[in-house]
Scaffold this active site. Structure first.
Site, PDB file in Angstrom:
ATOM      1  N   GLN A  36       0.726  -1.317  -0.068  1.00 39.62           N
ATOM      2  CA  GLN A  36      -0.149  -0.044   0.090  1.00 39.62           C
ATOM      3  C   GLN A  36       0.854   1.219   0.048  1.00 39.62           C
ATOM      4  O   GLN A  36       1.749   1.276   1.151  1.00 39.62           O
ATOM      5  CB  GLN A  36      -1.026  -0.113   1.305  1.00 39.62           C
ATOM      6  CG  GLN A  36      -1.297   1.370   1.669  1.00 39.62           C
ATOM      7  CD  GLN A  36      -2.252   1.892   1.034  1.00 39.62           C
ATOM      8  OE1 GLN A  36      -2.151   2.563   0.075  1.00 39.62           O
ATOM      9  NE2 GLN A  36      -3.737   1.732   1.422  1.00 39.62           N
ATOM     10  N   SER A  70     -19.619   8.259   9.825  1.00 39.98           N
ATOM     11  CA  SER A  70     -20.535   8.028   8.750  1.00 39.98           C
ATOM     12  C   SER A  70     -20.821   6.648   8.295  1.00 39.98           C
ATOM     13  O   SER A  70     -22.166   6.290   8.195  1.00 39.98           O
ATOM     14  CB  SER A  70     -19.667   8.571   7.297  1.00 39.98           C
ATOM     15  OG  SER A  70     -20.495   8.295   6.153  1.00 39.98           O
ATOM     16  N   GLY A  97     -23.243   3.091   7.104  1.00 40.94           N
ATOM     17  CA  GLY A  97     -22.828   1.614   6.659  1.00 40.94           C
ATOM     18  C   GLY A  97     -22.176   1.867   5.609  1.00 40.94           C
ATOM     19  O   GLY A  97     -21.659   2.909   5.203  1.00 40.94           O
ATOM     20  N   GLY A 139      -9.302  -0.118  -0.732  1.00 43.58           N
ATOM     21  CA  GLY A 139     -10.071   0.385   0.353  1.00 43.58           C
ATOM     22  C   GLY A 139      -9.977   0.075   1.510  1.00 43.58           C
ATOM     23  O   GLY A 139     -10.386   0.094   2.710  1.00 43.58           O
ATOM     24  N   GLU A 140      -8.313   0.163   2.042  1.00 43.61           N
ATOM     25  CA  GLU A 140      -7.658  -0.009   3.416  1.00 43.61           C
ATOM     26  C   GLU A 140      -8.342   1.274   4.226  1.00 43.61           C
ATOM     27  O   GLU A 140      -8.488   1.031   5.442  1.00 43.61           O
ATOM     28  CB  GLU A 140      -6.210   0.239   3.454  1.00 43.61           C
ATOM     29  CG  GLU A 140      -5.497  -0.081   4.447  1.00 43.61           C
ATOM     30  CD  GLU A 140      -4.175  -0.006   4.579  1.00 43.61           C
ATOM     31  OE1 GLU A 140      -3.621   0.073   5.723  1.00 43.61           O
ATOM     32  OE2 GLU A 140      -3.576  -0.370   3.760  1.00 43.61           O
ATOM     33  N   ASN A 181      -4.931   3.849  -5.421  1.00 48.14           N
ATOM     34  CA  ASN A 181      -4.563   4.784  -4.421  1.00 48.14           C
ATOM     35  C   ASN A 181      -4.370   5.883  -5.143  1.00 48.14           C
ATOM     36  O   ASN A 181      -4.433   7.302  -4.484  1.00 48.14           O
ATOM     37  CB  ASN A 181      -3.580   4.280  -3.538  1.00 48.14           C
ATOM     38  CG  ASN A 181      -4.098   3.478  -2.418  1.00 48.14           C
ATOM     39  OD1 ASN A 181      -4.657   4.145  -1.473  1.00 48.14           O
ATOM     40  ND2 ASN A 181      -3.851   2.280  -2.518  1.00 48.14           N
ATOM     41  N   ARG A 210      -7.354   7.945  -6.522  1.00 41.62           N
ATOM     42  CA  ARG A 210      -7.967   8.387  -5.511  1.00 41.62           C
ATOM     43  C   ARG A 210      -7.719   9.859  -4.934  1.00 41.62           C
ATOM     44  O   ARG A 210      -8.344  10.476  -4.361  1.00 41.62           O
ATOM     45  CB  ARG A 210      -8.319   7.604  -4.569  1.00 41.62           C
ATOM     46  CG  ARG A 210      -9.290   6.435  -4.842  1.00 41.62           C
ATOM     47  CD  ARG A 210      -9.609   5.251  -3.550  1.00 41.62           C
ATOM     48  NE  ARG A 210     -10.486   4.278  -4.230  1.00 41.62           N
ATOM     49  CZ  ARG A 210     -11.939   4.621  -4.129  1.00 41.62           C
ATOM     50  NH1 ARG A 210     -12.277   5.528  -3.634  1.00 41.62           N
ATOM     51  NH2 ARG A 210     -12.630   3.431  -4.580  1.00 41.62           N
TER      52      ARG A 210
END
Length: 291
Positions: free
Chosen positions: A51, A67, A72, A91-92, A126, A129
């Site tokens: 990562q 949130s 959820g 999605g870490e 990553n 994003r």
């Protein structure tokens, strides 16, 4: 482990490019590539050691956690099977926030891919994003190039950036390590770093950086400092052999161009030597001359 499945459609097609680049990516559009979502025990999920994101903002993580408690997980994370665990591909941050929120399981897309492809997707996800600091981003670009033999143009196409953006970002890694740390910590911006790259002496780089931090200087002011640092006084023996008018012209050109200029007069023709420090500095000088 409780498992709940539902159709997802194109899977990662919205996450990564659908065009093969240097044998890195494969189109996700075919019907046989459709995925399903499974709720996996959060204790069975492990982070990807490759990562690129090293720092997770505590306040942003807390906000996301709150949130998730309320709404959820809206977007599943992407994982792959790794022995008796599931390694995160993408999605870490959501996984960390979900743990913080006290979730027992989390919706996941399970990908049947090897370690190499997992690392590529983790890097690309990553980067796309845009949640990396400039140094993490530079390291991710360099890793893609070194590990998978990609050119700057290929990396640029994969992540949707220009080649010059990739090149200039990676160049930040040429700064003194102290400055690299300053950028990672947010004390300096990438703009400050790029301006300071023109200072070749590492001690002068550090001195200029500390001046910028202490006085909260902007990028334009940093560029001015870099120009002045690079203009060294001419040696006395050289000055003694030059006409005062030529010396005055040289100094005027140095101030205008922000770099060392040497005028070499001759009987019928002469030369003007203009020093530059890398491609970006050359582009800056050309732009100054043209404008």
């Amino acid at each position: 482990m409780a498992v709940k499945k539902r159709g997802l459609g194109k899977g990662l097609s919205a996450l990564i490019s659908e065009e093969p680049i240097g044998d890195v990516l494969i189109s996700q559009e075919s019907e046989d590539y459709r995925e399903s979502i499974e709720n996996i025990d959060i204790k069975l999920i492990i982070p990807n050691k490759e990562q690129p994101r090293k720092e997770f903002d505590k306040d942003a993580l807390e906000e996301l956690s709150q949130s998730i408690k309320t709404h959820g997980i809206i977007q599943p994370i992407v994982v792959r099977k790794a022995d008796d665990k599931y390694e995160i591909i993408a999605g870490e941050r959501r996984w960390r926030a979900s743990k913080k929120a006290g979730l027992e399981d989390i919706p996941c897309i399970i990908k049947d891919i090897d370690t190499e492809m997992s690392t590529k997707l983790a890097l690309i996800e990553n980067i796309q994003r845009e949640n990396l600091n400039p140094i993490e981003e530079a390291l991710a670009y360099r890793k893609l190039m070194e590990d998978y033999k990609l050119t700057q143009e290929e990396v640029a196409k994969v992540v949707g950036k220009s080649r010059s953006y990739i090149a200039n970002t990676i160049r930040l890694l040429n700064l003194d390590q102290k400055l690299i740390n300053y950028i990672s910590e947010g004390k300096l911006t990438s703009g400050h770093g790029k301006a300071l790259l023109s200072i070749k002496d590492k001690k002068e780089q550090i001195k200029a950086a500390e001046n910028i931090i202490n006085n909260n200087l902007n990028v334009r002011e940093t560029e001015s400092i870099a120009k002045k640092t690079n203009i060294k006084p001419l040696k006395k023996e050289i000055l003694s052999n030059k006409d005062a008018y030529i010396i005055d012209l040289e100094e005027s050109l140095m101030r205008a161009l922000g770099t060392k200029v040497n005028l070499i007069p001759g009987a019928k023709k002469g030369k003007i030597e203009i020093e530059y420090y890398g491609d970006e500095d050359l582009e800056r000088i050309i732009e100054t001359l043209v404008n």
